[in-house]
Write a protein that holds these residues in place. Structure first.
Motif, PDB file in Angstrom:
ATOM      1  N   GLU A 596       0.857  -1.184   0.000  1.00  0.00           N
ATOM      2  CA  GLU A 596       0.000   0.000   0.000  1.00  0.00           C
ATOM      3  C   GLU A 596       0.894   1.235   0.000  1.00  0.00           C
ATOM      4  O   GLU A 596       1.866   1.301   0.759  1.00  0.00           O
ATOM      5  N   THR A 597       0.579   2.213  -0.810  1.00  0.00           N
ATOM      6  CA  THR A 597       1.446   3.381  -0.949  1.00  0.00           C
ATOM      7  C   THR A 597       0.701   4.658  -0.602  1.00  0.00           C
ATOM      8  O   THR A 597      -0.519   4.753  -0.747  1.00  0.00           O
ATOM      9  N   GLY A 598       1.478   5.627  -0.156  1.00  0.00           N
ATOM     10  CA  GLY A 598       0.982   6.974   0.085  1.00  0.00           C
ATOM     11  C   GLY A 598       1.987   7.976  -0.438  1.00  0.00           C
ATOM     12  O   GLY A 598       3.204   7.791  -0.271  1.00  0.00           O
ATOM     13  N   ILE A 599       1.533   9.039  -1.074  1.00  0.00           N
ATOM     14  CA  ILE A 599       2.421   9.994  -1.730  1.00  0.00           C
ATOM     15  C   ILE A 599       2.013  11.409  -1.352  1.00  0.00           C
ATOM     16  O   ILE A 599       0.829  11.752  -1.352  1.00  0.00           O
ATOM     17  N   ALA A 600       3.030  12.215  -1.040  1.00  0.00           N
ATOM     18  CA  ALA A 600       2.807  13.637  -0.787  1.00  0.00           C
ATOM     19  C   ALA A 600       3.917  14.422  -1.450  1.00  0.00           C
ATOM     20  O   ALA A 600       5.085  14.013  -1.407  1.00  0.00           O
ATOM     21  N   LEU A 771       5.959   8.707  15.014  1.00  0.00           N
ATOM     22  CA  LEU A 771       4.673   8.637  14.322  1.00  0.00           C
ATOM     23  C   LEU A 771       3.721   7.691  15.047  1.00  0.00           C
ATOM     24  O   LEU A 771       4.091   6.589  15.436  1.00  0.00           O
ATOM     25  N   LYS A 772       2.460   8.125  15.210  1.00  0.00           N
ATOM     26  CA  LYS A 772       1.456   7.315  15.887  1.00  0.00           C
ATOM     27  C   LYS A 772       0.579   6.530  14.914  1.00  0.00           C
ATOM     28  O   LYS A 772      -0.267   5.758  15.341  1.00  0.00           O
ATOM     29  N   THR A 773       0.770   6.724  13.657  1.00  0.00           N
ATOM     30  CA  THR A 773      -0.038   6.041  12.642  1.00  0.00           C
ATOM     31  C   THR A 773       0.863   5.223  11.730  1.00  0.00           C
ATOM     32  O   THR A 773       2.059   5.517  11.591  1.00  0.00           O
ATOM     33  N   ASP A 774       0.282   4.174  11.145  1.00  0.00           N
ATOM     34  CA  ASP A 774       1.025   3.378  10.163  1.00  0.00           C
ATOM     35  C   ASP A 774       0.343   3.409   8.796  1.00  0.00           C
ATOM     36  O   ASP A 774       0.687   2.616   7.916  1.00  0.00           O
ATOM     37  N   ASP A 775      -0.608   4.325   8.620  1.00  0.00           N
ATOM     38  CA  ASP A 775      -1.232   4.480   7.310  1.00  0.00           C
ATOM     39  C   ASP A 775      -0.259   5.204   6.380  1.00  0.00           C
ATOM     40  O   ASP A 775       0.213   6.308   6.716  1.00  0.00           O
ATOM     41  N   PRO A 776       0.064   4.645   5.219  1.00  0.00           N
ATOM     42  CA  PRO A 776       1.092   5.244   4.356  1.00  0.00           C
ATOM     43  C   PRO A 776       0.771   6.681   3.951  1.00  0.00           C
ATOM     44  O   PRO A 776       1.665   7.533   3.959  1.00  0.00           O
ATOM     45  N   GLN A 777      -0.470   6.955   3.590  1.00  0.00           N
ATOM     46  CA  GLN A 777      -0.808   8.307   3.149  1.00  0.00           C
ATOM     47  C   GLN A 777      -0.711   9.300   4.304  1.00  0.00           C
ATOM     48  O   GLN A 777      -0.221  10.420   4.137  1.00  0.00           O
ATOM     49  N   GLU A 778      -1.152   8.905   5.500  1.00  0.00           N
ATOM     50  CA  GLU A 778      -1.063   9.794   6.656  1.00  0.00           C
ATOM     51  C   GLU A 778       0.383  10.054   7.022  1.00  0.00           C
ATOM     52  O   GLU A 778       0.755  11.188   7.365  1.00  0.00           O
ATOM     53  N   VAL A 779       1.241   9.017   6.923  1.00  0.00           N
ATOM     54  CA  VAL A 779       2.660   9.201   7.231  1.00  0.00           C
ATOM     55  C   VAL A 779       3.284  10.192   6.261  1.00  0.00           C
ATOM     56  O   VAL A 779       4.035  11.107   6.660  1.00  0.00           O
ATOM     57  N   ALA A 780       2.997  10.048   4.965  1.00  0.00           N
ATOM     58  CA  ALA A 780       3.560  10.960   3.970  1.00  0.00           C
ATOM     59  C   ALA A 780       3.091  12.390   4.224  1.00  0.00           C
ATOM     60  O   ALA A 780       3.892  13.342   4.181  1.00  0.00           O
ATOM     61  N   ASP A 781       1.803  12.560   4.500  1.00  0.00           N
ATOM     62  CA  ASP A 781       1.285  13.915   4.732  1.00  0.00           C
ATOM     63  C   ASP A 781       1.894  14.532   5.986  1.00  0.00           C
ATOM     64  O   ASP A 781       2.255  15.732   6.006  1.00  0.00           O
ATOM     65  N   LEU A 782       2.030  13.763   7.047  1.00  0.00           N
ATOM     66  CA  LEU A 782       2.557  14.293   8.302  1.00  0.00           C
ATOM     67  C   LEU A 782       4.013  14.714   8.171  1.00  0.00           C
ATOM     68  O   LEU A 782       4.414  15.776   8.673  1.00  0.00           O
ATOM     69  N   ILE A 783       4.833  13.906   7.523  1.00  0.00           N
ATOM     70  CA  ILE A 783       6.249  14.253   7.378  1.00  0.00           C
ATOM     71  C   ILE A 783       6.405  15.501   6.515  1.00  0.00           C
ATOM     72  O   ILE A 783       7.189  16.419   6.840  1.00  0.00           O
ATOM     73  N   ILE A 800       7.651  12.847  -1.029  1.00  0.00           N
ATOM     74  CA  ILE A 800       7.845  11.739  -0.104  1.00  0.00           C
ATOM     75  C   ILE A 800       6.887  10.618  -0.493  1.00  0.00           C
ATOM     76  O   ILE A 800       5.707  10.854  -0.764  1.00  0.00           O
ATOM     77  N   LEU A 801       7.414   9.405  -0.556  1.00  0.00           N
ATOM     78  CA  LEU A 801       6.641   8.230  -0.969  1.00  0.00           C
ATOM     79  C   LEU A 801       6.773   7.176   0.121  1.00  0.00           C
ATOM     80  O   LEU A 801       7.894   6.780   0.470  1.00  0.00           O
ATOM     81  N   VAL A 802       5.655   6.741   0.653  1.00  0.00           N
ATOM     82  CA  VAL A 802       5.633   5.767   1.751  1.00  0.00           C
ATOM     83  C   VAL A 802       4.928   4.504   1.273  1.00  0.00           C
ATOM     84  O   VAL A 802       3.837   4.577   0.685  1.00  0.00           O
ATOM     85  N   ALA A 803       5.561   3.354   1.512  1.00  0.00           N
ATOM     86  CA  ALA A 803       4.982   2.057   1.132  1.00  0.00           C
ATOM     87  C   ALA A 803       4.902   1.172   2.369  1.00  0.00           C
ATOM     88  O   ALA A 803       5.867   1.070   3.136  1.00  0.00           O
TER      89      ALA A 803
END
Length: 829
Positions: A596-600, A771-783, A800-803
């Motif tokens: 699962e990926t998250g991008i910001a 970080l208190k979350t492990d959701d990829p999109q939330e991690v990318a947005d927070l950083i 930033i790209l989180v997988a």
């Protein structure tokens, strides 16, 4: 006495039975080849067939078989037509002398019509059948008038019927003659029309044996039952019963008294085909059962023994028939196991030939790659002394040839002149167009044309440097071509191995799966197993339309998971378009892991165009790639460079070329296509979804981080940006990822961090750890938000790209097969 017995017995032990068997088999094979050459290739079998067809009659007075047979032979094998005509005339004479004359005259008329107006290739069958029809009308009308001097309506009707039968038989025989006289390919199958035509021809031939008996046993009955036995064993119940019906029908036309014989033959073909699994014995038992039942029903017990003896005679001929002959017949009939095996053998040969050709192409590309690599070794730059000698020779030729101090400089003071020019060249190469004062003073003292020589060296040095740059570009082009050819060679080699991989038949496993699923209450129309390899299961099914209830995903896939011992999912599904149709579903092994990926991202100054580009893609089946590219600078040009870098990389990776070669190829293209100093970084991670092993290829990119619980791991490597140098090497870092790991990749705009932070790496690790979350999109947005807040502005493009690596858990739990069935339902691979 014992000594005498020993002398008599000892020679018996010296007999070599193996050699005797070999000699006997060679003799039989030689005899078979000679008989085949005599009867088939030289056409003497046409004499026998013509003889029997010349004797064949319908209703004891119509002879529609002979002239159509001659016309077919004349059309298809004209060189063998005289042999067929001889057999026809001899056979017709044995019935009646007038029949022989009719046969001869009718054949002459056919040849005459054909010579007068030869038909075209596309319509020759139809035209020849019309010629036969016309010839039969003329010759039978002439016969009737010459013999009886009278023509009644009944006679005209019979002449028309015989001519009509001849027209139809001509079309049938034209299809049969090539099958009997020309060797067909083993893979050529007979059409249904051709099978029926061959049966009609054989039945017509056997009609010529009507009236032949031996000990009250009819030849035509024995041969017709023998024919049914052959086709029942070769093709099964459908073709066997068809042969019986057609043969019996032809015999009943010849003699109405044998009408019941059609029932016997049809029933024998049906029973024999149903019992074909018992080989010759089973088919023979089917004939005996049919003989007894139809014999009692048809003519009572009076002639039952004769009928049984005729069947026994047919069985005797059938048992003496080589099994190989039955197999050859079966190879040409669609639907038989022999036909399927022959087709598979043919496809296997085609597959091997294709694989061999692909492997040859792979070898060609590999040889070309080696050739280009060797050119780089052979065509190396000349050493500096030789290049310097070439440069000095050009300078001396332009300036020293007409100088009166030539002898002084080059004969008496060669070393001083040579070293002086060498110093000038070195300093000009380092500083451009200016010489150090010391070097200039010394050279002015030595040479009376000092400035002219310096200018000449500067000019030659410019040409030399341009030449060297061109040579490097040519070498890099060769290296690019060599790498690309090597990659293509490896892809083609893998493809050749994939082609040659034997695809097994899984009939037994298919039956197991069908039985297990049907016991559960589900119906499967068709199943095709392509692979049962662990982790690479591939199954196609055809199931009834379920009205959108999702039976395949909810029931069949979970049951397959339990039966095969691994997770199976629906890979693709093509639903029926109407209520009574069937859905076609493809099941494959589920990947053990998913990503699962998250991008910001944000552009410099809050703009719309960022110089960073990113992509996520599946490479084949079972690999997942994540990449970030940062073009040099900002704006449109940087965005174009980074986007094109990723597009090139994606296309090369999707072709199957290995990652390192793909990156080196992209680098070579970027370095060769332009002289502008526009370069790109690349951060690539390739994750194997079967075991979560990952490869990281970092080209001048900043470190990446892996968050595993409370730990934060750093992944880094050192390489120059893509396109900045021609001689390029790629360092690969491997790392074993685990479920629930977070992979965080970023561009340099993120890694630079806030201005007041001295150790950015430590600061980023701390932020990731907190970080208190492990959701990829939330991690990318927070950083991204944290970095922008700390900086106060967006000074550079940020991406930033989180997988997140997760176990692949299907939506529907595995459905266990019932305990009583489960052991038997396990698939045996």
């Amino acid at each position: 006495m014992q000594k005498v017995e020993q002398n008599l017995i000892e020679p018996m032990g010296e007999v070599n039975f193996k050699e005797a068997k070999v000699d006997a088999s060679k003799w039989m094979k030689s005899l078979q080849l000679k008989m085949e050459d005599l009867f088939v290739k030289k056409g003497f079998v046409l004499i026998i067939l013509g003889f029997l067809l010349g004797r064949a009659l319908i209703l004891s007075q119509l002879a529609p078989f002979g002239i159509p047979f001659f016309a077919a032979v004349y059309l298809m094998r004209r060189d063998r037509a005289p042999l067929a005509l001889v057999g026809l005339i001899v056979g017709a004479v044995t019935v009646d002398f007038s029949n022989g004359i009719v046969m001869f005259v009718g054949s002459l008329l056919v040849m005459f019509f054909y010579k007068v107006r030869g038909p075209s290739i596309t319509s020759q069958g139809q035209v020849m059948s019309f010629f036969v029809f016309l010839s039969m009308i003329l010759v039978n009308t002439g016969k009737q008038y010459i013999m009886y001097r009278d023509m009644q309506m009944y006679d005209g009707m019979m002449i028309a019927v015989e001519a009509g039968l001849s027209l139809i038989l001509t079309l049938i025989f034209i299809q049969c003659i090539p099958l009997l006289s020309i060797h067909r390919k083993a893979t050529a199958s007979l059409k249904t029309e051709e099978v029926i035509s061959v049966i009609i021809l054989m039945a017509s031939i056997m009609t010529g044996t009507i009236g032949w008996t031996i000990y009250d046993l009819s030849f035509e009955h024995i041969l017709s039952r023998y024919l049914v036995l052959i086709f029942s064993l070769a093709a099964g119940a459908a073709i066997g019963s068809t042969v019986g019906v057609v043969t019996g029908l032809v015999f009943s036309l010849a003699s109405v008294a044998t009408l019941y014989h059609m029932s016997l033959l049809a029933f024998s073909g049906l029973l024999g085909g149903l019992l074909k699994e018992g080989k010759k014995i089973g088919v023979s038992i089917g004939l005996l059962i049919a003989t007894v039942l139809i014999g009692l029903y048809g003519e009572g017990s009076a002639n039952l023994f004769i009928t049984v003896y005729e069947s026994l005679g047919a069985i005797l001929l059938f048992i003496l028939t080589p099994t190989s002959l039955v197999g050859k017949i079966a190879k040409h009939i669609p639907g038989t196991v022999e036909y399927s095996n022959e087709q598979q053998l043919y496809m296997r040969k085609m597959r091997d030939v294709t694989a061999q050709r692909v492997a040859q192409f792979s070898n060609v590309f590999e040889a070309l790659s080696n050739s280009f690599s060797q050119i780089d070794e052979w065509v190396k730059d000349d050493d500096e002394d030789r290049q310097f000698d070439y440069l000095l020779s050009n300078v001396a030729e332009k300036n020293c040839q007409t100088c009166h101090k030539k002898a002084y400089c080059w004969s008496q003071n060669f070393d001083a002149t040579y070293e002086g020019m060498k110093d000038i060249m070195i300093h000009l190469g380092e500083s451009g167009s200016h010489l150090p004062p010391r070097v200039s003073r010394e050279w002015n003292k030595h040479c009376i044309r000092a400035q002219k020589v310096v200018d000449s060296i500067s000019q030659e040095l410019t040409y030399y440097q341009a030449n060297q740059k061109l040579k490097k570009q040519v070498q890099e082009s060769r290296r690019l071509v060599a790498d690309q050819l090597k990659g293509v060679s490896e892809v083609m080699e893998d493809f050749a191995k994939e082609i040659q991989r034997e695809r097994k038949n899984h009939h037994f496993q298919e039956e197991q799966i069908i039985e297990a699923i049907q016991d559960f209450g589900l119906y499967i129309n068709n199943i095709e197993i392509y692979s049962l390899e662990q982790g690479n299961v591939d199954i196609d099914m055809s199931v009834p339309y379920c009205h959108g209830r999702g039976e395949c995903e909810k029931l069949i896939a979970p049951m397959l998971s339990d039966i095969l011992g691994e997770t199976i999912v629906v890979h693709s599904e093509e639903c029926a378009t109407y209520s009574g149709g069937h859905c076609h579903v493809n099941f494959k092994s589920a990947k053990r892991f998913i990503v699962e990926t998250g991008i910001a991202h944000a552009a410099k100054g809050g703009g719309f165009v960022s110089g960073d580009s990113y992509t996520t893609m599946e490479i084949g089946y079972g690999k997942y790639a994540i990449a970030i590219s940062d073009g040099m600078g900002n704006g449109e040009r940087a965005h174009s460079e980074s986007t094109e870098t990723l597009q090139l990389l994606q296309k090369i990776l999707m072709s199957g070329i290995e990652e390192k070669i793909a990156i080196k190829s992209v680098n070579s293209v970027l370095s060769l296509r332009t002289t502008d100093e526009i370069f790109s970084t690349l951060d690539l991670a390739v994750i194997d979804l079967h075991d979560a092993k990952s490869k990281f290829l970092k080209i001048c990119s900043i470190p990446s981080f892996i968050k595993r619980g409370d730990k934060v791991l750093k992944i880094e490597s050192s390489n120059l940006p893509m396109g900045i140098v021609q001689d390029f090497d790629v360092d690969v870092v491997s790392e074993q990822l685990k479920a629930e790991d977070l992979l965080i990749m970023m561009s340099d705009g993120i890694f630079e961090g806030p201005n007041h932070v001295e150790n950015v790496e430590f600061w980023l690790k701390r932020k990731i750890k907190e970080l208190k979350t492990d959701d990829p999109q939330e991690v990318a947005d927070l950083i991204l938000e944290e970095v922008i807040r700390k900086k106060g502005s967006i000074d550079d493009d940020m991406t930033i790209l989180v997988a997140k690596i997760k176990h692949n858990t299907p939506k529907w739990a595995t459905i266990p097969v019932t305990a009583s069935k489960k052991k038997g339902s396990r698939i045996v691979i």
